[in-house]
Motif scaffolding. Structure first.
Motif, PDB file in Angstrom:
ATOM      1  N   UNK A  39      33.523  45.972  28.898  1.00  0.00           N
ATOM      2  CA  UNK A  39      34.219  45.295  27.861  1.00  0.00           C
ATOM      3  C   UNK A  39      35.585  45.032  28.542  1.00  0.00           C
ATOM      4  N   UNK A  40      36.253  46.028  28.954  1.00  0.00           N
ATOM      5  CA  UNK A  40      37.477  45.972  29.594  1.00  0.00           C
ATOM      6  C   UNK A  40      37.492  46.786  30.705  1.00  0.00           C
ATOM      7  N   UNK A  41      37.946  46.278  31.925  1.00  0.00           N
ATOM      8  CA  UNK A  41      37.815  47.161  33.273  1.00  0.00           C
ATOM      9  C   UNK A  41      39.391  47.495  33.729  1.00  0.00           C
ATOM     10  N   UNK A  42      40.434  47.047  33.206  1.00  0.00           N
ATOM     11  CA  UNK A  42      41.657  47.376  33.799  1.00  0.00           C
ATOM     12  C   UNK A  42      41.768  46.671  35.086  1.00  0.00           C
ATOM     13  N   UNK A  43      41.226  45.749  35.428  1.00  0.00           N
ATOM     14  CA  UNK A  43      41.230  45.332  36.855  1.00  0.00           C
ATOM     15  C   UNK A  43      40.387  45.632  37.953  1.00  0.00           C
ATOM     16  N   UNK A  44      39.516  46.758  37.442  1.00  0.00           N
ATOM     17  CA  UNK A  44      38.825  47.427  38.549  1.00  0.00           C
ATOM     18  C   UNK A  44      37.324  46.522  38.734  1.00  0.00           C
ATOM     19  N   UNK A  45      36.952  46.443  39.869  1.00  0.00           N
ATOM     20  CA  UNK A  45      35.665  45.679  40.052  1.00  0.00           C
ATOM     21  C   UNK A  45      34.406  46.552  40.189  1.00  0.00           C
ATOM     22  N   UNK A  46      33.526  46.506  39.480  1.00  0.00           N
ATOM     23  CA  UNK A  46      32.458  47.444  39.315  1.00  0.00           C
ATOM     24  C   UNK A  46      31.130  46.939  39.914  1.00  0.00           C
ATOM     25  N   UNK A  47      30.182  47.492  40.603  1.00  0.00           N
ATOM     26  CA  UNK A  47      29.000  47.171  41.078  1.00  0.00           C
ATOM     27  C   UNK A  47      28.059  48.046  40.458  1.00  0.00           C
ATOM     28  N   UNK A  48      26.987  47.755  39.667  1.00  0.00           N
ATOM     29  CA  UNK A  48      26.037  48.668  38.994  1.00  0.00           C
ATOM     30  C   UNK A  48      26.453  49.709  38.264  1.00  0.00           C
ATOM     31  N   UNK A  49      27.648  49.646  37.811  1.00  0.00           N
ATOM     32  CA  UNK A  49      28.473  50.577  36.674  1.00  0.00           C
ATOM     33  C   UNK A  49      29.218  51.577  37.702  1.00  0.00           C
ATOM     34  N   UNK A  50      29.495  51.121  39.128  1.00  0.00           N
ATOM     35  CA  UNK A  50      30.186  52.235  39.789  1.00  0.00           C
ATOM     36  C   UNK A  50      31.299  51.569  40.419  1.00  0.00           C
ATOM     37  N   UNK A  51      32.521  52.073  40.642  1.00  0.00           N
ATOM     38  CA  UNK A  51      33.816  51.410  41.066  1.00  0.00           C
ATOM     39  C   UNK A  51      34.688  52.433  42.014  1.00  0.00           C
ATOM     40  N   UNK A  52      35.135  52.081  42.963  1.00  0.00           N
ATOM     41  CA  UNK A  52      35.995  52.834  43.858  1.00  0.00           C
ATOM     42  C   UNK A  52      37.541  52.485  43.457  1.00  0.00           C
ATOM     43  N   UNK A  53      38.444  53.243  43.194  1.00  0.00           N
ATOM     44  CA  UNK A  53      39.674  53.106  43.065  1.00  0.00           C
ATOM     45  C   UNK A  53      40.552  53.952  43.760  1.00  0.00           C
ATOM     46  N   UNK A  54      41.967  53.425  43.748  1.00  0.00           N
ATOM     47  CA  UNK A  54      42.944  54.409  44.656  1.00  0.00           C
ATOM     48  C   UNK A  54      43.667  55.131  43.603  1.00  0.00           C
ATOM     49  N   UNK A  55      44.946  55.417  43.914  1.00  0.00           N
ATOM     50  CA  UNK A  55      45.926  56.172  43.006  1.00  0.00           C
ATOM     51  C   UNK A  55      46.279  55.255  42.006  1.00  0.00           C
ATOM     52  N   UNK A  56      46.460  56.054  40.607  1.00  0.00           N
ATOM     53  CA  UNK A  56      46.938  55.243  39.464  1.00  0.00           C
ATOM     54  C   UNK A  56      46.307  55.711  38.138  1.00  0.00           C
ATOM     55  N   UNK A  57      46.548  55.208  37.380  1.00  0.00           N
ATOM     56  CA  UNK A  57      45.921  55.483  35.890  1.00  0.00           C
ATOM     57  C   UNK A  57      45.277  54.123  35.452  1.00  0.00           C
ATOM     58  N   UNK A  58      43.879  54.501  34.947  1.00  0.00           N
ATOM     59  CA  UNK A  58      43.223  53.254  34.403  1.00  0.00           C
ATOM     60  C   UNK A  58      42.398  53.605  33.015  1.00  0.00           C
ATOM     61  N   UNK A  59      42.197  52.611  32.684  1.00  0.00           N
ATOM     62  CA  UNK A  59      41.449  52.554  31.383  1.00  0.00           C
ATOM     63  C   UNK A  59      39.909  51.439  31.548  1.00  0.00           C
ATOM     64  N   UNK A  60      39.027  52.157  31.092  1.00  0.00           N
ATOM     65  CA  UNK A  60      37.635  51.252  31.047  1.00  0.00           C
ATOM     66  C   UNK A  60      37.068  51.530  29.748  1.00  0.00           C
TER      67      UNK A  60
END
Length: 181
Positions: free
Chosen positions: A156-177
């Motif tokens: 519904x909301x990804x905080x700017x994270x790009x997902x592929x098949x329900x998986x995402x790679x992120x760097x340092x920070x705090x996120x909400x999905x």
């Protein structure tokens, strides 16, 4: 009747074999055999035998029954690795990269925890209601994480994270999905 070495791994084995519901059932079951049986019997520590004291007050064995026994407390590892979903990415060292794969369920409404590493704290919290699940997580400076949502998650909301098949790679920070299932 699995014995001393096998019992702590029930929940992990069930989860790894597409039986997450049964693992949660075992975790939350208040009668024997179940992880809350001892709590229902008034225990404040984990016993050597699941049925160390029976409902009628008799002992499983007066001669062989520790009422403060770590090995059966190892279900805590499953709580971190599966329920919370917090672990180190395979092939990495020193938690330079984490694998975050929370698996909400069992009627629990939330789980929260963290792990201190040489790079800092990885933290994760999930909250679930009848419609959606929110996952908030933090990755320390100079580290990264792979977030793996539960199968069937519809973001519904990804905080700017790009997902592929329900998986995402992120760097340092705090996120909400936020997602539905």
């Amino acid at each position: 009747m699995t014995g001393f070495l096998g019992t702590p791994y029930f929940c992990a084995a069930l989860s790894e074999n597409d039986c997450l519901k049964q693992a949660y059932d075992l975790l939350l079951k208040k009668d024997f055999p179940g992880w809350l049986y001892q709590v229902a019997q008034g225990a404040t520590t984990v016993w050597e035998h699941w049925d160390g004291r029976r409902p009628d007050g008799t002992m499983w064995s007066a001669g062989m029954n520790s009422f403060n026994h770590y090995a059966y407390g190892a279900v805590g590892a499953w709580l971190y690795s599966t329920v919370l979903g917090l672990g180190q990415q395979a092939g990495t060292a020193g938690f330079a990269a984490a694998r975050l794969a929370p698996r909400p369920g069992g009627g629990l409404n939330w789980a929260e925890g963290w792990h201190e590493t040489p790079l800092g704290r990885y933290a994760l919290r999930w909250e679930k209601d009848a419609v959606k699940t929110n996952v908030t997580f933090s990755v320390p400076a100079n580290a990264e994480a792979e977030l793996v949502l539960e199968p069937g998650a519809q973001i519904i909301a990804s905080d700017g994270i790009a997902f592929t098949n329900g998986t995402a790679r992120v760097g340092s920070g705090t996120y909400t999905v936020q997602y539905t299932k």
